[in-house]
Write an enzyme that holds these catalytic residues in place. Structure first.
Site, PDB file in Angstrom:
ATOM      1  N   ASP A   1     -15.842  13.296  20.106  1.00 17.83           N
ATOM      2  CA  ASP A   1     -15.503  14.072  18.900  1.00 17.83           C
ATOM      3  C   ASP A   1     -14.057  13.806  18.096  1.00 17.83           C
ATOM      4  OD1 ASP A   1     -16.570  17.587  19.962  1.00 17.83           O
ATOM      5  OD2 ASP A   1     -17.714  15.573  19.523  1.00 17.83           O
TER       6      ASP A   1
ATOM      7  N   GLN B   1     -31.772  19.532  30.240  1.00 15.46           N
ATOM      8  CA  GLN B   1     -31.219  19.964  31.361  1.00 15.46           C
ATOM      9  C   GLN B   1     -30.790  21.358  31.663  1.00 15.46           C
ATOM     10  OE1 GLN B   1     -30.048  17.655  33.927  1.00 15.46           O
ATOM     11  NE2 GLN B   1     -31.836  16.507  32.645  1.00 15.46           N
TER      12      GLN B   1
ATOM     13  N   ARG C   1     -30.433  14.606  21.279  1.00 16.20           N
ATOM     14  CA  ARG C   1     -29.765  15.945  21.838  1.00 16.20           C
ATOM     15  C   ARG C   1     -30.687  16.680  22.414  1.00 16.20           C
ATOM     16  NH1 ARG C   1     -24.801  17.564  18.088  1.00 16.20           N
ATOM     17  NH2 ARG C   1     -24.337  18.362  19.923  1.00 16.20           N
ATOM     18  N   PRO C   2     -31.478  16.298  23.402  1.00 19.05           N
ATOM     19  CA  PRO C   2     -32.499  17.031  24.119  1.00 19.05           C
ATOM     20  C   PRO C   2     -31.819  18.243  24.816  1.00 19.05           C
ATOM     21  CG  PRO C   2     -32.295  15.062  25.277  1.00 19.05           C
ATOM     22  CD  PRO C   2     -31.356  14.832  23.983  1.00 19.05           C
ATOM     23  N   VAL C   3     -32.557  19.328  25.274  1.00 16.52           N
ATOM     24  CA  VAL C   3     -32.047  20.246  26.066  1.00 16.52           C
ATOM     25  C   VAL C   3     -32.600  20.634  27.385  1.00 16.52           C
ATOM     26  CG1 VAL C   3     -30.871  21.563  24.024  1.00 16.52           C
ATOM     27  CG2 VAL C   3     -33.401  21.818  24.950  1.00 16.52           C
TER      28      VAL C   3
ATOM     29  N   ARG D   1     -18.230  23.009   8.679  1.00 20.46           N
ATOM     30  CA  ARG D   1     -18.678  23.518   9.955  1.00 20.46           C
ATOM     31  C   ARG D   1     -17.859  23.790  11.003  1.00 20.46           C
ATOM     32  NH1 ARG D   1     -24.355  21.116  11.895  1.00 20.46           N
ATOM     33  NH2 ARG D   1     -23.773  22.484  13.401  1.00 20.46           N
TER      34      ARG D   1
ATOM     35  N   LYS E   1     -13.927  25.857  17.913  1.00 18.82           N
ATOM     36  CA  LYS E   1     -15.150  26.230  17.405  1.00 18.82           C
ATOM     37  C   LYS E   1     -15.963  25.986  18.709  1.00 18.82           C
ATOM     38  CE  LYS E   1     -17.962  22.933  15.714  1.00 18.82           C
ATOM     39  NZ  LYS E   1     -18.985  22.501  16.426  1.00 18.82           N
ATOM     40  N   ASN E   2     -16.006  25.169  19.578  1.00 16.78           N
ATOM     41  CA  ASN E   2     -16.568  25.067  20.742  1.00 16.78           C
ATOM     42  C   ASN E   2     -16.451  25.875  21.925  1.00 16.78           C
ATOM     43  OD1 ASN E   2     -17.963  23.142  18.929  1.00 16.78           O
ATOM     44  ND2 ASN E   2     -17.220  21.321  20.104  1.00 16.78           N
TER      45      ASN E   2
ATOM     46  N   ILE F   1     -21.263   8.657  24.863  1.00 19.98           N
ATOM     47  CA  ILE F   1     -21.983  10.194  24.873  1.00 19.98           C
ATOM     48  C   ILE F   1     -22.893  10.014  23.910  1.00 19.98           C
ATOM     49  CG2 ILE F   1     -21.513  12.473  24.668  1.00 19.98           C
ATOM     50  CD1 ILE F   1     -19.639  11.232  26.718  1.00 19.98           C
TER      51      ILE F   1
ATOM     52  N   CYS G   1     -30.386  15.546  15.493  1.00 19.11           N
ATOM     53  CA  CYS G   1     -29.391  15.722  14.597  1.00 19.11           C
ATOM     54  C   CYS G   1     -28.695  14.295  14.018  1.00 19.11           C
ATOM     55  CB  CYS G   1     -28.121  16.575  14.928  1.00 19.11           C
ATOM     56  SG  CYS G   1     -26.833  15.849  16.073  1.00 19.11           S
TER      57      CYS G   1
ATOM     58  N   ARG H   1     -27.251  23.622  16.336  1.00 24.54           N
ATOM     59  CA  ARG H   1     -27.848  23.354  17.661  1.00 24.54           C
ATOM     60  C   ARG H   1     -27.155  24.341  18.579  1.00 24.54           C
ATOM     61  NH1 ARG H   1     -30.041  19.524  19.068  1.00 24.54           N
ATOM     62  NH2 ARG H   1     -28.627  19.636  20.937  1.00 24.54           N
TER      63      ARG H   1
HETATM   64  C1  EPZ Z   1     -21.064  19.563  23.084  1.00 22.15           C
HETATM   65  O1  EPZ Z   1     -22.338  19.247  22.376  1.00 22.15           O
HETATM   66  C2  EPZ Z   1     -20.255  19.934  21.738  1.00 22.15           C
HETATM   67  N1  EPZ Z   1     -20.821  20.947  21.031  1.00 22.15           N
HETATM   68  C3  EPZ Z   1     -20.212  18.525  20.868  1.00 22.15           C
HETATM   69  O2  EPZ Z   1     -19.425  18.859  19.730  1.00 22.15           O
HETATM   70  C4  EPZ Z   1     -19.551  17.494  21.587  1.00 22.15           C
HETATM   71  O3  EPZ Z   1     -19.540  16.347  20.936  1.00 22.15           O
HETATM   72  C5  EPZ Z   1     -20.477  17.476  22.963  1.00 22.15           C
HETATM   73  O4  EPZ Z   1     -20.347  18.546  23.584  1.00 22.15           O
HETATM   74  C6  EPZ Z   1     -19.751  16.250  23.723  1.00 22.15           C
HETATM   75  O5  EPZ Z   1     -18.562  16.628  24.276  1.00 22.15           O
HETATM   76  C7  EPZ Z   1     -20.476  22.126  21.350  1.00 22.15           C
HETATM   77  O6  EPZ Z   1     -19.910  22.551  22.498  1.00 22.15           O
HETATM   78  C8  EPZ Z   1     -21.084  23.513  20.449  1.00 22.15           C
HETATM   79  P1  EPZ Z   1     -23.563  17.494  25.746  1.00 22.15           P
HETATM   80  P2  EPZ Z   1     -23.344  19.286  23.635  1.00 22.15           P
HETATM   81  O7  EPZ Z   1     -24.886  18.378  26.274  1.00 22.15           O
HETATM   82  O8  EPZ Z   1     -23.453  20.269  24.463  1.00 22.15           O
HETATM   83  C9  EPZ Z   1     -27.327  14.529  26.670  1.00 22.15           C
HETATM   84  C10 EPZ Z   1     -18.619  18.860  17.496  1.00 22.15           C
HETATM   85  O9  EPZ Z   1     -18.479  17.919  16.760  1.00 22.15           O
HETATM   86  N2  EPZ Z   1     -28.204  15.779  26.998  1.00 22.15           N
HETATM   87  O10 EPZ Z   1     -22.453  17.489  26.433  1.00 22.15           O
HETATM   88  O11 EPZ Z   1     -24.805  19.453  22.712  1.00 22.15           O
HETATM   89  C11 EPZ Z   1     -26.973  14.524  25.159  1.00 22.15           C
HETATM   90  O12 EPZ Z   1     -28.145  13.993  24.364  1.00 22.15           O
HETATM   91  C12 EPZ Z   1     -19.960  18.824  18.609  1.00 22.15           C
HETATM   92  O13 EPZ Z   1     -18.052  20.248  17.527  1.00 22.15           O
HETATM   93  C13 EPZ Z   1     -29.271  15.384  27.614  1.00 22.15           C
HETATM   94  O14 EPZ Z   1     -29.758  14.248  27.559  1.00 22.15           O
HETATM   95  O15 EPZ Z   1     -23.414  17.786  24.214  1.00 22.15           O
HETATM   96  C14 EPZ Z   1     -25.676  13.610  24.952  1.00 22.15           C
HETATM   97  O16 EPZ Z   1     -25.949  12.343  24.973  1.00 22.15           O
HETATM   98  C15 EPZ Z   1     -20.807  17.549  18.178  1.00 22.15           C
HETATM   99  N3  EPZ Z   1     -30.129  16.595  27.962  1.00 22.15           N
HETATM  100  C16 EPZ Z   1     -24.970  14.001  26.387  1.00 22.15           C
HETATM  101  O17 EPZ Z   1     -25.927  14.539  27.202  1.00 22.15           O
HETATM  102  C17 EPZ Z   1     -29.472  18.120  27.870  1.00 22.15           C
HETATM  103  O18 EPZ Z   1     -30.160  18.807  28.326  1.00 22.15           O
HETATM  104  C18 EPZ Z   1     -23.915  14.982  26.447  1.00 22.15           C
HETATM  105  O19 EPZ Z   1     -24.187  15.969  25.487  1.00 22.15           O
HETATM  106  C19 EPZ Z   1     -27.974  17.768  27.414  1.00 22.15           C
HETATM  107  C20 EPZ Z   1     -27.428  16.889  26.936  1.00 22.15           C
END
Ligand code: EPZ
Length: 423
Positions: free
Chosen positions: A310, A125, A121-123, A402, A22-23, A332, A116, A92
């Site tokens: 995960d 970055q 889960r801010p964006v 999902r 999926k990812n 994480i 969620c 998301r």
């Molecule tokens: C991806 O989410 C995956 N989703 C998630 O899988 C997975 O749990 C996660 O990576 C960690 O491996 C997809 O790939 C679609 P991150 P993502 O940005 O990219 C913080 C599932 O079950 N952060 O690596 O959203 C964030 O809050 C899903 O399939 C910021 O603060 O995760 C987290 O604490 C759930 N600011 C950490 O970084 C940002 O701009 C890692 O998040 C981005 C992230």
């Protein structure tokens, strides 16, 4: 809302096939926006999230045609660079259209994904990196409103404050069409990032280092079409392997990439499972465990190649029925223990201390009605239900749908007594 009913204590035995990840499928579908030529993806899992992203892209004017595991996308008539709240709030990962839209069309309006169950889960970055590439980004009425004043993004050196998977993917896609070189320091190393880079290079991008913490992208003026097979889902594969151990079964997961599972396989061996690997399969034998139960094993989640966040809920379910006590530390996400209270309903002995859970294994769990709260928590509850004595009913399994393709059919084929109760 559908529910799953499981009659536990059936050892899982046999072969099961891992679907495409999926990812990886989600960013690779978003990559279709980077070119006017057709993109042919194979091994795409049939999941709710894939359908959601397909509908979002379709609403923008991308043609999306699905035939089983094959999806053909073509963004030669995009008329709308908008990802509205109604779509984004259900998934998301919609944020993954932001980088490609900016890179190809120079403007985008993407709803800010809300939080969620597992965290804020801010964006930020994603936004920081796009600004470094020359984008103007404002937040207006809950939307990210972005444009490229110079007409084309320009390469930059970007060091994100933390490792972010979709952040790395968004910035890599944006940089692929930028003018000049981009270097992503502190990049995510997940196999899905490397698989996306492999697709982008097939489209004509010039990316190297994907899969390491430093990715270099030499921007090109245009990208073409490509055909690509989505990498197998290491989390789905790991879920089945944990289920084999928790039910003291003997399962082979086929069509997977064993080396993507290294951290998990080490833990399964530590728990007493017999683990064998081939080129594209992994076998877990747990039908002759000393004392008849797994050994409790502690886990600390981390970015790849560490133990996947995960997989945390799924491994906790194994520790719930293990001999001894173990700790599971989640590094994480700030709220990824929503499954704990539900596992306790099944008789588990778990206490939460900040970002660490202490699990005292019990002889057996007992079936009950429990509620799914997020995708991987649901998977942990399924594993616990498979191991529990009696009947477990899991509510709100739309969370499960999902990320898992036909999970009741795959588990049923392994001998589980599991059925979907339609609402
Ligand atoms: C991806 O989410 C995956 N989703 C998630 O899988 C997975 O749990 C996660 O990576 C960690 O491996 C997809 O790939 C679609 P991150 P993502 O940005 O990219 C913080 C599932 O079950 N952060 O690596 O959203 C964030 O809050 C899903 O399939 C910021 O603060 O995760 C987290 O604490 C759930 N600011 C950490 O970084 C940002 O701009 C890692 O998040 C981005 C992230």
């Amino acid at each position: 809302m559908d529910r799953l009913r499981i009659h536990g204590q059936q050892p899982l035995r046999g072969d099961v096939r891992a679907s495409g990840a999926k990812n990886a499928a989600l960013p690779e579908m978003a990559a279709s926006l980077l070119s006017a030529q057709p993109l042919e993806l194979d091994n795409v899992p049939q999941l709710m999230d894939v359908r959601t992203l397909g509908a979002l892209l379709g609403g923008m004017g991308v043609s999306v045609a699905r035939d089983g595991a094959r999806v053909r996308l073509q963004a030669d008539a995009v008329h709308d660079c908008v990802a509205p709240y109604e779509r984004v709030k259900t998934m998301r990962a919609s944020i993954l259209v932001l980088g490609p839209l900016l890179a190809r069309f120079g403007h985008a309006r993407v709803s800010l994904p809300g939080g969620c169950a597992i965290g804020a889960r801010p964006v930020d970055q994603h936004v920081k990196g796009l600004q470094l590439l020359g984008a103007r980004v404002d937040i207006e009425h809950g939307d990210i409103v972005a444009s490229v004043p110079d007409g084309r993004l320009r390469g930059a050196r970007i060091t994100t404050d933390m490792i972010t998977v979709t952040g790395t993917e968004n910035l890599m896609m944006a940089a692929a069409l930028a003018y000049g070189e981009t270097v992503l320091e502190n990049a995510a190393q997940e196999p899905e990032v490397a698989d996306l880079a492999a697709l982008l290079n097939k489209m004509g991008a010039r990316i190297d280092g994907a899969g390491s913490s430093r990715i270099r992208i030499e921007g090109v003026a245009e990208l073409g079409g490509a055909a690509h097979r989505v990498v197998p889902d290491r989390i789905e594969a790991g879920t089945f392997l944990c289920a084999a151990l928790a039910t003291r079964g003997d399962v082979v997961v086929r069509d997977c990439v064993p080396r993507h599972l290294d951290a998990l396989l080490d833990k399964l061996r530590d728990a007493g499972a017999e683990v064998d690997c081939g080129d594209d399969w992994v076998r877990v034998r747990a039908d002759a465990l000393p004392g008849g139960r797994p050994r409790a094993v502690s886990v600390r989640t981390g970015e790849y190649p560490g133990f996947a966040t995960d997989m945390q809920a799924q491994f906790m379910a194994v520790d719930c029925v293990a001999q001894g006590a173990a700790t599971l530390t989640e590094t994480i996400f700030e709220n990824r223990f929503m499954h704990v209270q539900e596992l306790v309903r099944l008789g588990a002995n778990i206490t939460i201390e900040g970002n660490t859970c202490v699990v005292q294994g019990v002889e057996r769990l007992s079936g009950a009605t429990v509620m799914a709260t997020d995708l991987r928590a649901s998977a942990g509850l399924v594993i616990a239900g498979l191991a529990a004595e009696g009947t477990t009913v899991i509510e709100r399994i739309y969370h499960l749908d999902r990320g898992y393709e036909a999970i009741e059919h795959k588990l049923g084929a392994l001998g589980a007594r599991i059925e979907r109760l339609r609402a």
